[in-house]
Design a protein around this motif. Structure first.
Motif, PDB file in Angstrom:
ATOM      1  N   MET A   1      49.223  44.617  37.921  1.00  0.00           N
ATOM      2  CA  MET A   1      48.626  43.893  39.049  1.00  0.00           C
ATOM      3  C   MET A   1      49.530  42.730  39.457  1.00  0.00           C
ATOM      4  O   MET A   1      49.994  41.974  38.608  1.00  0.00           O
ATOM      5  CB  MET A   1      47.251  43.351  38.669  1.00  0.00           C
ATOM      6  CG  MET A   1      46.204  44.416  38.446  1.00  0.00           C
ATOM      7  SD  MET A   1      45.703  45.202  39.986  1.00  0.00           S
ATOM      8  CE  MET A   1      44.913  43.830  40.797  1.00  0.00           C
ATOM      9  N   THR A   2      49.808  42.589  40.757  1.00  0.00           N
ATOM     10  CA  THR A   2      50.609  41.479  41.238  1.00  0.00           C
ATOM     11  C   THR A   2      49.709  40.283  41.551  1.00  0.00           C
ATOM     12  O   THR A   2      48.500  40.429  41.779  1.00  0.00           O
ATOM     13  CB  THR A   2      51.380  41.877  42.504  1.00  0.00           C
ATOM     14  OG1 THR A   2      50.438  42.142  43.561  1.00  0.00           O
ATOM     15  CG2 THR A   2      52.221  43.127  42.261  1.00  0.00           C
ATOM     16  N   GLU A   3      50.335  39.107  41.591  1.00  0.00           N
ATOM     17  CA  GLU A   3      49.574  37.892  41.889  1.00  0.00           C
ATOM     18  C   GLU A   3      48.959  37.961  43.285  1.00  0.00           C
ATOM     19  O   GLU A   3      47.812  37.550  43.491  1.00  0.00           O
ATOM     20  CB  GLU A   3      50.496  36.676  41.770  1.00  0.00           C
ATOM     21  CG  GLU A   3      49.772  35.353  42.009  1.00  0.00           C
ATOM     22  CD  GLU A   3      50.695  34.168  41.832  1.00  0.00           C
ATOM     23  OE1 GLU A   3      50.312  33.064  42.257  1.00  0.00           O
ATOM     24  OE2 GLU A   3      51.793  34.351  41.279  1.00  0.00           O
ATOM     25  N   ALA A   4      49.710  38.505  44.232  1.00  0.00           N
ATOM     26  CA  ALA A   4      49.210  38.602  45.606  1.00  0.00           C
ATOM     27  C   ALA A   4      47.978  39.510  45.685  1.00  0.00           C
ATOM     28  O   ALA A   4      47.016  39.202  46.399  1.00  0.00           O
ATOM     29  CB  ALA A   4      50.315  39.130  46.524  1.00  0.00           C
ATOM     30  N   SER A   5      48.013  40.614  44.946  1.00  0.00           N
ATOM     31  CA  SER A   5      46.886  41.535  44.949  1.00  0.00           C
ATOM     32  C   SER A   5      45.644  40.877  44.351  1.00  0.00           C
ATOM     33  O   SER A   5      44.524  41.039  44.870  1.00  0.00           O
ATOM     34  CB  SER A   5      47.224  42.807  44.169  1.00  0.00           C
ATOM     35  OG  SER A   5      48.280  43.507  44.762  1.00  0.00           O
ATOM     36  N   LEU A   6      45.833  40.151  43.272  1.00  0.00           N
ATOM     37  CA  LEU A   6      44.708  39.484  42.628  1.00  0.00           C
ATOM     38  C   LEU A   6      44.090  38.422  43.533  1.00  0.00           C
ATOM     39  O   LEU A   6      42.862  38.315  43.648  1.00  0.00           O
ATOM     40  CB  LEU A   6      45.164  38.844  41.316  1.00  0.00           C
ATOM     41  CG  LEU A   6      45.326  39.785  40.115  1.00  0.00           C
ATOM     42  CD1 LEU A   6      45.894  39.026  38.926  1.00  0.00           C
ATOM     43  CD2 LEU A   6      43.987  40.420  39.747  1.00  0.00           C
ATOM     44  N   PRO A 140      48.153  47.963  43.173  1.00  0.00           N
ATOM     45  CA  PRO A 140      49.488  48.332  43.652  1.00  0.00           C
ATOM     46  C   PRO A 140      49.931  49.693  43.107  1.00  0.00           C
ATOM     47  O   PRO A 140      49.451  50.158  42.059  1.00  0.00           O
ATOM     48  CB  PRO A 140      50.382  47.213  43.099  1.00  0.00           C
ATOM     49  CG  PRO A 140      49.451  46.112  42.718  1.00  0.00           C
ATOM     50  CD  PRO A 140      48.167  46.775  42.325  1.00  0.00           C
ATOM     51  N   ALA A 141      50.844  50.323  43.818  1.00  0.00           N
ATOM     52  CA  ALA A 141      51.403  51.589  43.371  1.00  0.00           C
ATOM     53  C   ALA A 141      52.098  51.400  42.024  1.00  0.00           C
ATOM     54  O   ALA A 141      52.808  50.415  41.810  1.00  0.00           O
ATOM     55  CB  ALA A 141      52.401  52.115  44.403  1.00  0.00           C
ATOM     56  N   GLY A 142      51.880  52.331  41.121  1.00  0.00           N
ATOM     57  CA  GLY A 142      52.505  52.270  39.805  1.00  0.00           C
ATOM     58  C   GLY A 142      51.710  51.511  38.771  1.00  0.00           C
ATOM     59  O   GLY A 142      52.059  51.519  37.590  1.00  0.00           O
ATOM     60  N   ALA A 143      50.629  50.842  39.186  1.00  0.00           N
ATOM     61  CA  ALA A 143      49.807  50.091  38.230  1.00  0.00           C
ATOM     62  C   ALA A 143      48.917  51.044  37.440  1.00  0.00           C
ATOM     63  O   ALA A 143      48.668  52.175  37.856  1.00  0.00           O
ATOM     64  CB  ALA A 143      48.949  49.066  38.969  1.00  0.00           C
ATOM     65  N   ASN A 144      48.481  50.583  36.272  1.00  0.00           N
ATOM     66  CA  ASN A 144      47.541  51.354  35.460  1.00  0.00           C
ATOM     67  C   ASN A 144      46.179  51.319  36.160  1.00  0.00           C
ATOM     68  O   ASN A 144      45.489  50.302  36.152  1.00  0.00           O
ATOM     69  CB  ASN A 144      47.443  50.737  34.057  1.00  0.00           C
ATOM     70  CG  ASN A 144      46.574  51.550  33.123  1.00  0.00           C
ATOM     71  OD1 ASN A 144      45.498  51.998  33.481  1.00  0.00           O
ATOM     72  ND2 ASN A 144      47.050  51.743  31.903  1.00  0.00           N
ATOM     73  N   VAL A 145      45.804  52.434  36.780  1.00  0.00           N
ATOM     74  CA  VAL A 145      44.605  52.450  37.627  1.00  0.00           C
ATOM     75  C   VAL A 145      43.323  52.164  36.848  1.00  0.00           C
ATOM     76  O   VAL A 145      42.524  51.309  37.265  1.00  0.00           O
ATOM     77  CB  VAL A 145      44.507  53.784  38.395  1.00  0.00           C
ATOM     78  CG1 VAL A 145      43.180  53.861  39.162  1.00  0.00           C
ATOM     79  CG2 VAL A 145      45.681  53.928  39.349  1.00  0.00           C
ATOM     80  N   PRO A 146      43.041  52.844  35.723  1.00  0.00           N
ATOM     81  CA  PRO A 146      41.801  52.534  34.992  1.00  0.00           C
ATOM     82  C   PRO A 146      41.712  51.080  34.553  1.00  0.00           C
ATOM     83  O   PRO A 146      40.671  50.435  34.726  1.00  0.00           O
ATOM     84  CB  PRO A 146      41.861  53.484  33.793  1.00  0.00           C
ATOM     85  CG  PRO A 146      42.711  54.619  34.251  1.00  0.00           C
ATOM     86  CD  PRO A 146      43.758  53.986  35.114  1.00  0.00           C
ATOM     87  N   ALA A 147      42.808  50.566  33.976  1.00  0.00           N
ATOM     88  CA  ALA A 147      42.795  49.179  33.505  1.00  0.00           C
ATOM     89  C   ALA A 147      42.640  48.203  34.668  1.00  0.00           C
ATOM     90  O   ALA A 147      41.893  47.215  34.575  1.00  0.00           O
ATOM     91  CB  ALA A 147      44.076  48.879  32.735  1.00  0.00           C
TER      92      ALA A 147
END
Length: 207
Positions: A1-6, A140-147
């Motif tokens: 997760m990126t800071e911007a997304s959070l 974001p793309a490439g992030a661990n989706v479940p987590a």
């Protein structure tokens, strides 16, 4: 997760959290009529429901709910029936005030308010569908989706707890006025009517 997304998610989730709705009405009514402890338990149940939906979506079951008309309809009707039951129960209530003095301090039947909040959330399939469509926008793309999904659901639940705490604290200065018999009956009927409205909408509206 990126800071911007959070940051983007926190802003969006905070706005959604403070938007008036069923959860806010339930906590406010419980705080005013039943007391702070029971309102906190109802809020905790609601927020744990959000975490449960986050886990369901993370496991992929939310997509199944979205794709299966039968599963969605069954859960929708169960949720509608529960909301209608609560609404009728509140409207028909003839109480003249709170339960017996000191009952809150002893924690009598406190778990009922927790389960009321939890079931109100879990039996609403629109929460699951909302999570399926809303949360992925902030992963974001490439992030661990479940987590990432569980993390975002936990943030949403945390914002909910903070909001409910603020609502409960806001009722404290006027607690005595809110517990007068006429006010209790008015709050019960207003909240019950809102529950009936949401129950009918949940039963009749697919999207």
């Amino acid at each position: 997760m990126t800071e911007a997304s959070l940051i983007a998610f926190i802003v969006a989730a905070a706005l959604l959290t403070v938007t008036p709705g069923l959860d806010t009405a339930l906590v406010l009514r419980t705080a005013g009529v039943e007391g702070a402890r029971r309102a906190a338990l109802a809020g905790l149940g609601i927020c744990l429901g959000c975490l449960a939906w986050g886990a369901i979506v993370a496991l992929g079951l939310g997509v199944l709910l979205q794709a299966s008309e039968l599963a969605y309809t069954m859960l929708r009707w169960a949720g509608a029936a529960y909301l209608l039951y609560l609404g009728v129960k509140l409207i028909r209530s003839n109480r003249e005030g709170l339960v017996e003095p000191g009952a809150e301090a002893r924690g009598a039947s406190g778990g009922a308010w927790f389960w009321r909040g939890l079931l109100t959330n879990l039996l609403n399939p629109k929460v699951g569908i909302f999570y399926v469509s809303f949360l992925p926008q902030f992963i974001p793309a490439g992030a661990n989706v479940p987590a990432s999904t569980i993390l975002l659901a936990a943030i949403h639940a945390g914002l909910g707890l903070a909001w409910f705490a603020a609502l409960i604290l806001a009722t404290r200065p006027i607690a005595e006025a809110l517990r007068k018999p006429k006010t209790v009956r008015l709050l019960d009927r207003l909240t019950g009517g809102l529950f009936l409205l949401f129950g009918v909408r949940l039963a009749l509206v697919r999207d």
